[in-house]
Scaffold this motif. Structure first.
Motif, PDB file in Angstrom:
ATOM      1  N   LEU A 138      40.074  28.535  46.491  1.00 51.35           N
ATOM      2  CA  LEU A 138      40.469  29.854  45.994  1.00 51.35           C
ATOM      3  C   LEU A 138      41.543  30.475  46.886  1.00 51.35           C
ATOM      4  O   LEU A 138      41.261  30.875  48.023  1.00 51.35           O
ATOM      5  CB  LEU A 138      39.208  30.743  45.961  1.00 51.35           C
ATOM      6  CG  LEU A 138      39.214  31.948  45.046  1.00 51.35           C
ATOM      7  CD1 LEU A 138      39.533  31.566  43.606  1.00 51.35           C
ATOM      8  CD2 LEU A 138      37.870  32.655  45.121  1.00 51.35           C
ATOM      9  N   TYR A 139      42.750  30.576  46.354  1.00 50.95           N
ATOM     10  CA  TYR A 139      43.873  31.203  47.055  1.00 50.95           C
ATOM     11  C   TYR A 139      43.989  30.724  48.506  1.00 50.95           C
ATOM     12  O   TYR A 139      43.996  31.521  49.444  1.00 50.95           O
ATOM     13  CB  TYR A 139      43.795  32.735  46.985  1.00 50.95           C
ATOM     14  CG  TYR A 139      43.936  33.254  45.574  1.00 50.95           C
ATOM     15  CD1 TYR A 139      45.104  33.029  44.870  1.00 50.95           C
ATOM     16  CD2 TYR A 139      42.889  33.910  44.932  1.00 50.95           C
ATOM     17  CE1 TYR A 139      45.246  33.459  43.566  1.00 50.95           C
ATOM     18  CE2 TYR A 139      43.019  34.341  43.632  1.00 50.95           C
ATOM     19  CZ  TYR A 139      44.195  34.111  42.948  1.00 50.95           C
ATOM     20  OH  TYR A 139      44.329  34.533  41.656  1.00 50.95           O
ATOM     21  N   THR A 154      32.729  31.774  48.861  1.00 46.84           N
ATOM     22  CA  THR A 154      33.933  32.589  48.687  1.00 46.84           C
ATOM     23  C   THR A 154      33.616  34.081  48.836  1.00 46.84           C
ATOM     24  O   THR A 154      32.461  34.504  48.704  1.00 46.84           O
ATOM     25  CB  THR A 154      34.516  32.396  47.275  1.00 46.84           C
ATOM     26  OG1 THR A 154      33.582  32.946  46.338  1.00 46.84           O
ATOM     27  CG2 THR A 154      34.770  30.940  46.962  1.00 46.84           C
ATOM     28  N   TRP A 184      39.002  29.900  55.504  1.00 44.85           N
ATOM     29  CA  TRP A 184      38.234  31.125  55.247  1.00 44.85           C
ATOM     30  C   TRP A 184      37.692  31.079  53.810  1.00 44.85           C
ATOM     31  O   TRP A 184      38.441  30.788  52.873  1.00 44.85           O
ATOM     32  CB  TRP A 184      39.180  32.321  55.419  1.00 44.85           C
ATOM     33  CG  TRP A 184      38.501  33.644  55.419  1.00 44.85           C
ATOM     34  CD1 TRP A 184      38.519  34.575  54.421  1.00 44.85           C
ATOM     35  CD2 TRP A 184      37.727  34.208  56.486  1.00 44.85           C
ATOM     36  NE1 TRP A 184      37.798  35.677  54.792  1.00 44.85           N
ATOM     37  CE2 TRP A 184      37.298  35.478  56.059  1.00 44.85           C
ATOM     38  CE3 TRP A 184      37.357  33.750  57.749  1.00 44.85           C
ATOM     39  CZ2 TRP A 184      36.512  36.307  56.850  1.00 44.85           C
ATOM     40  CZ3 TRP A 184      36.572  34.573  58.538  1.00 44.85           C
ATOM     41  CH2 TRP A 184      36.157  35.830  58.088  1.00 44.85           C
TER      42      TRP A 184
HETATM   43  C1  LIG Z   1      44.114  34.202  51.027  1.00 46.10           C
HETATM   44  S1  LIG Z   1      42.754  34.766  50.091  1.00 46.10           S
HETATM   45  C2  LIG Z   1      41.509  33.689  50.637  1.00 46.10           C
HETATM   46  C3  LIG Z   1      40.283  33.673  49.759  1.00 46.10           C
HETATM   47  C4  LIG Z   1      39.215  32.767  50.317  1.00 46.10           C
HETATM   48  N1  LIG Z   1      39.630  31.357  50.276  1.00 46.10           N
HETATM   49  C5  LIG Z   1      37.879  32.911  49.602  1.00 46.10           C
HETATM   50  O1  LIG Z   1      37.278  31.877  49.271  1.00 46.10           O
HETATM   51  O2  LIG Z   1      37.411  34.038  49.441  1.00 46.10           O
HETATM   52  C6  LIG Z   1      42.414  36.271  50.925  1.00 46.10           C
HETATM   53  C7  LIG Z   1      41.776  37.296  50.010  1.00 46.10           C
HETATM   54  O3  LIG Z   1      40.403  36.978  49.855  1.00 46.10           O
HETATM   55  C8  LIG Z   1      39.645  38.162  49.782  1.00 46.10           C
HETATM   56  N2  LIG Z   1      38.691  38.151  50.893  1.00 46.10           N
HETATM   57  C9  LIG Z   1      38.500  37.150  51.777  1.00 46.10           C
HETATM   58  N3  LIG Z   1      37.509  37.440  52.610  1.00 46.10           N
HETATM   59  C10 LIG Z   1      37.035  38.657  52.268  1.00 46.10           C
HETATM   60  C11 LIG Z   1      36.002  39.484  52.755  1.00 46.10           C
HETATM   61  N4  LIG Z   1      35.228  39.111  53.781  1.00 46.10           N
HETATM   62  N5  LIG Z   1      35.795  40.675  52.143  1.00 46.10           N
HETATM   63  C12 LIG Z   1      36.551  41.053  51.095  1.00 46.10           C
HETATM   64  N6  LIG Z   1      37.538  40.307  50.587  1.00 46.10           N
HETATM   65  C13 LIG Z   1      37.790  39.118  51.159  1.00 46.10           C
HETATM   66  C14 LIG Z   1      40.615  39.325  49.831  1.00 46.10           C
HETATM   67  O4  LIG Z   1      40.952  39.672  48.502  1.00 46.10           O
HETATM   68  C15 LIG Z   1      41.789  38.711  50.541  1.00 46.10           C
HETATM   69  O5  LIG Z   1      42.985  39.384  50.215  1.00 46.10           O
END
Ligand SMILES: C[S@@+](CC[C@H](N)C(=O)[O-])C[C@H]1O[C@@H](n2cnc3c(N)ncnc32)[C@H](O)[C@@H]1O
Length: 255
Positions: free
Chosen positions: A116-117, A144, A111
């Motif tokens: 990133l995380y 991201t 995702w």
């Molecule tokens: C495990 S991390 C993954 C991040 C991911 N790899 C990225 O590149 O955005 C999950 C966090 O990403 C953020 N996130 C991911 N997708 C999102 C979306 N569509 N809308 C808002 N926040 C999102 C949120 O803060 C969520 O708690």
């Protein structure tokens, strides 16, 4: 030699999938999906939709397994996460061994972007370092949630010449250091910005970015945070899950 692709699929909108990712998707024999179950299962469904949409032909397989449990009650956060990564690596290694031909190409769909995380690159690194399987791997970048947030609010993340700090809700609850002007917050289960000095920041908040449920709010933190909290809890109750990201920008007196 077997090959693994760690493919970033963007954070929400299927049109965030890049041309490089589409080309990579079309070389894959087996997609490995660790399903977190429950509401997170919706993210597994979105991954399936991406395969349906972009992969020509149907000569690929999807191997789904339940994600190993992470010990969320463990006192040592770092150790608990490392332990979870090892469990994921062990499981994935076993699946690659049994499900992927010696010259096959496997993939994990991440995702957003893998940088990133996300644990996918660390997990595949562990398998390679273990040396039991001969494995080559490649990472394909994705868009991201942070980029999606900036685009949807039509902003740059940084003020002119300033750095950007990316952190988690857990870290934010300790406050914002005085020298940080642009702070992106992810993985925030409880809207931790409610606990900081609200007068000092503007916020650019986005939930379910890139999806049809997207919600955007921006403004002076002290003025809009109540509205964000209400929208957030309503949306979480309605959908059963919440995914949000925000930028906090320090308000400095204009010269
Ligand atoms: C495990 S991390 C993954 C991040 C991911 N790899 C990225 O590149 O955005 C999950 C966090 O990403 C953020 N996130 C991911 N997708 C999102 C979306 N569509 N809308 C808002 N926040 C999102 C949120 O803060 C969520 O708690």
């Amino acid at each position: 030699m077997r090959k693994m692709l760690v493919i970033g699929i963007g954070a929400g909108n299927p049109e965030y999938v890049t041309i490089q990712a589409v080309k990579a998707l079309n070389t894959v024999d087996v997609f490995f999906v660790m399903d977190k179950g429950g509401v997170k299962g919706e993210l597994t469904r979105l991954r399936r939709d991406i395969c349906d949409r972009y992969v020509e032909g149907a000569d690929y397989r999807i191997v789904e397994v339940p994600d190993p449990e992470r010990d969320r009650g463990a006192p040592a956060y770092q150790a608990a996460v490392e332990d979870w990564h090892q469990k994921r690596a062990d499981l994935l290694e076993q699946l690659i061994d049994t499900e992927l031909a010696d010259d096959g190409c496997g993939a994990i769909l991440v995702w957003g972007d893998p940088s990133l995380y996300d644990s996918a690159t660390r997990v595949v690194d562990r398998i390679v370092a273990g040396g039991r399987l001969q494995l080559d791997y490649e990472v394909i970048p994705g868009i991201t949630s942070v980029q999606a947030l900036a685009a949807r609010h039509r902003i740059a993340l940084n003020g002119i010449g300033q750095p950007v700090h990316i952190t988690t809700g857990r870290q934010l609850s300790g406050g914002v250091a005085e020298d940080l002007d642009n702070v992106v917050v992810m993985l925030d289960g409880g809207l931790a910005c409610q606990g900081i000095d609200q007068d000092s920041f503007d916020i650019y908040w986005g939930a379910y970015l890139g999806t049809e449920d997207e919600i955007l709010v921006s403004g002076h933190l002290s003025e809009v945070v109540g509205n964000i909290a209400t929208l957030r809890s309503g949306a979480r109750a309605g959908k059963g899950w919440m995914m949000d990201t925000y930028l906090l920008r320090r308000r400095r007196p204009q010269p």
